[in-house]
Design a protein around this motif. Structure first.
Motif, mmCIF file in Angstrom:
data_model
loop_
_atom_site.group_PDB
_atom_site.id
_atom_site.type_symbol
_atom_site.label_atom_id
_atom_site.label_comp_id
_atom_site.label_asym_id
_atom_site.label_seq_id
_atom_site.Cartn_x
_atom_site.Cartn_y
_atom_site.Cartn_z
ATOM 1 N N LEU A 110 0.826 -1.207 0.000
ATOM 2 C CA LEU A 110 0.000 0.000 0.000
ATOM 3 C C LEU A 110 0.856 1.250 0.000
ATOM 4 O O LEU A 110 1.974 1.258 0.532
ATOM 5 C CB LEU A 110 -0.892 0.037 1.251
ATOM 6 N N ASN A 111 0.296 2.313 -0.552
ATOM 7 C CA ASN A 111 0.823 3.667 -0.374
ATOM 8 C C ASN A 111 -0.211 4.385 0.479
ATOM 9 O O ASN A 111 -1.231 4.855 -0.035
ATOM 10 C CB ASN A 111 1.018 4.367 -1.704
ATOM 11 N N GLU A 112 0.047 4.458 1.775
ATOM 12 C CA GLU A 112 -0.913 5.057 2.696
ATOM 13 C C GLU A 112 -0.724 6.568 2.870
ATOM 14 O O GLU A 112 -1.355 7.157 3.731
ATOM 15 C CB GLU A 112 -0.869 4.335 4.041
ATOM 16 N N THR A 113 0.113 7.177 2.013
ATOM 17 C CA THR A 113 0.160 8.640 2.003
ATOM 18 C C THR A 113 -1.000 9.193 1.189
ATOM 19 O O THR A 113 -1.279 10.377 1.233
ATOM 20 C CB THR A 113 1.493 9.172 1.431
ATOM 21 N N GLU A 114 -1.647 8.318 0.408
ATOM 22 C CA GLU A 114 -2.836 8.683 -0.373
ATOM 23 C C GLU A 114 -4.079 8.432 0.469
ATOM 24 O O GLU A 114 -4.076 7.588 1.353
ATOM 25 C CB GLU A 114 -2.913 7.833 -1.643
ATOM 26 N N SER A 115 -5.151 9.148 0.170
ATOM 27 C CA SER A 115 -6.422 8.910 0.852
ATOM 28 C C SER A 115 -7.515 8.792 -0.195
ATOM 29 O O SER A 115 -7.793 9.766 -0.901
ATOM 30 C CB SER A 115 -6.740 10.045 1.818
ATOM 31 N N PRO A 116 -8.117 7.625 -0.389
ATOM 32 C CA PRO A 116 -7.828 6.381 0.322
ATOM 33 C C PRO A 116 -6.481 5.812 -0.116
ATOM 34 O O PRO A 116 -5.920 6.211 -1.143
ATOM 35 C CB PRO A 116 -8.975 5.461 -0.096
ATOM 36 N N ALA A 117 -5.978 4.855 0.656
ATOM 37 C CA ALA A 117 -4.678 4.248 0.368
ATOM 38 C C ALA A 117 -4.671 3.646 -1.035
ATOM 39 O O ALA A 117 -5.654 3.058 -1.482
ATOM 40 C CB ALA A 117 -4.365 3.176 1.404
ATOM 41 N N ASP A 118 -3.550 3.820 -1.732
ATOM 42 C CA ASP A 118 -3.364 3.261 -3.066
ATOM 43 C C ASP A 118 -2.861 1.828 -2.920
ATOM 44 O O ASP A 118 -1.845 1.583 -2.264
ATOM 45 C CB ASP A 118 -2.350 4.110 -3.832
ATOM 46 N N ASN A 119 -3.588 0.860 -3.498
ATOM 47 C CA ASN A 119 -3.227 -0.545 -3.420
ATOM 48 C C ASN A 119 -2.238 -0.871 -4.543
ATOM 49 O O ASN A 119 -2.637 -1.160 -5.670
ATOM 50 C CB ASN A 119 -4.477 -1.421 -3.507
ATOM 51 N N ILE A 120 -0.957 -0.832 -4.232
ATOM 52 C CA ILE A 120 0.107 -1.087 -5.207
ATOM 53 C C ILE A 120 0.077 -2.544 -5.680
ATOM 54 O O ILE A 120 0.532 -2.869 -6.778
ATOM 55 C CB ILE A 120 1.487 -0.752 -4.605
ATOM 56 N N THR A 121 -0.491 -3.432 -4.873
ATOM 57 C CA THR A 121 -0.575 -4.849 -5.234
ATOM 58 C C THR A 121 -1.310 -5.035 -6.564
ATOM 59 O O THR A 121 -0.966 -5.931 -7.341
ATOM 60 C CB THR A 121 -1.301 -5.659 -4.138
ATOM 61 N N LEU A 122 -2.299 -4.211 -6.824
ATOM 62 C CA LEU A 122 -3.061 -4.317 -8.078
ATOM 63 C C LEU A 122 -2.165 -4.069 -9.286
ATOM 64 O O LEU A 122 -2.284 -4.742 -10.313
ATOM 65 C CB LEU A 122 -4.245 -3.353 -8.068
ATOM 66 N N GLU A 123 -1.241 -3.115 -9.172
ATOM 67 C CA GLU A 123 -0.299 -2.854 -10.262
ATOM 68 C C GLU A 123 0.652 -4.027 -10.440
ATOM 69 O O GLU A 123 0.936 -4.438 -11.572
ATOM 70 C CB GLU A 123 0.504 -1.578 -9.978
ATOM 71 N N VAL A 124 1.141 -4.579 -9.325
ATOM 72 C CA VAL A 124 2.038 -5.733 -9.402
ATOM 73 C C VAL A 124 1.320 -6.898 -10.073
ATOM 74 O O VAL A 124 1.883 -7.582 -10.933
ATOM 75 C CB VAL A 124 2.543 -6.125 -7.995
ATOM 76 N N GLU A 125 0.073 -7.124 -9.701
ATOM 77 C CA GLU A 125 -0.713 -8.202 -10.299
ATOM 78 C C GLU A 125 -0.921 -7.964 -11.797
ATOM 79 O O GLU A 125 -0.758 -8.869 -12.614
ATOM 80 C CB GLU A 125 -2.056 -8.311 -9.586
ATOM 81 N N ASP A 126 -1.269 -6.724 -12.159
ATOM 82 C CA ASP A 126 -1.503 -6.370 -13.557
ATOM 83 C C ASP A 126 -0.233 -6.533 -14.398
ATOM 84 O O ASP A 126 -0.298 -6.892 -15.574
ATOM 85 C CB ASP A 126 -2.018 -4.926 -13.640
#
Length: 189
Positions: free
Chosen positions: A93-109
């Motif tokens: 996650l990037n929890e500096t964003e609101s809501p948190a950005d789920n980086i896992t989705l990019e890794v999966e993609d």
């Protein structure tokens, strides 16, 4: 003599700190010819959830101000159970964003450009990767972790960007660059 030992100890601790926490976002990737946005991503949180029925163990690293600020925190919710099979899922996650950005989705993609590596120091632990990229090579977002007898040690989790695929299952010869690397202290009871 005392000063030399102190300097060596400080250098060792600094090296240990840098090697246990490495945060680098995905770099630009121009070899795909598609229009994906490959800008660097900030990873503030690594959460590895292991589940066996009601036995849930969460390993989490969090560094909300990113690299270079305050030290991040490690939290392991409890010990693993001996001789048990856990289903694992990792989340970035990037929890500096609101809501948190789920980086896992990019890794999966972009699974063909990424692979997680799990390295336990307890010999009775094995981790297998249960998800595959479009070419049939492991990614490692979904895992199976199997414990053996009791023990203490560590589990290092690395995300490698543009690894050689297929590889020998270890990050040592995978090539590529490290997007994230964290080491958790773990116990098996």
């Amino acid at each position: 003599m005392k000063n030399i030992k102190s300097i060596k100890a400080i250098k060792f601790l600094a090296l240990l700190f840098v090697s246990s926490i490495a945060f680098v976002g995905c770099s630009s990737d121009d070899d795909h010819g598609d229009d994906h946005d490959h800008e660097e991503e900030l990873i503030t949180t690594v959460r590895y959830t292991l589940t066996n029925g009601t036995d849930v163990v969460i390993l989490e690293f969090q560094d909300l101000d990113g690299e270079g600020g305050a030290e991040g925190t490690f939290d392991v919710s409890g010990p693993l159970t001996a001789n048990t099979t856990y289903s694992g899922v990792i989340q970035l996650l990037n929890e500096t964003e609101s809501p948190a950005d789920n980086i896992t989705l990019e890794v999966e993609d972009e699974g063909d450009d990424h692979e997680f590596f799990y390295t336990p120091t307890i010999s009775d632990i094995t981790v297998s990767k249960d998800d595959l990229d479009e070419d049939g090579n492991p990614v490692g977002i979904l895992t199976t972790l199997v414990t053996g007898g009791a023990g203490t040690g560590s589990l290092t989790i690395e995300l490698i960007h543009e690894p050689t695929k297929p590889n020998d299952g270890t990050s040592i010869n995978a090539g590529g660059s490290t997007d994230v690397e964290v080491t958790f202290s773990i116990e098996v009871q």
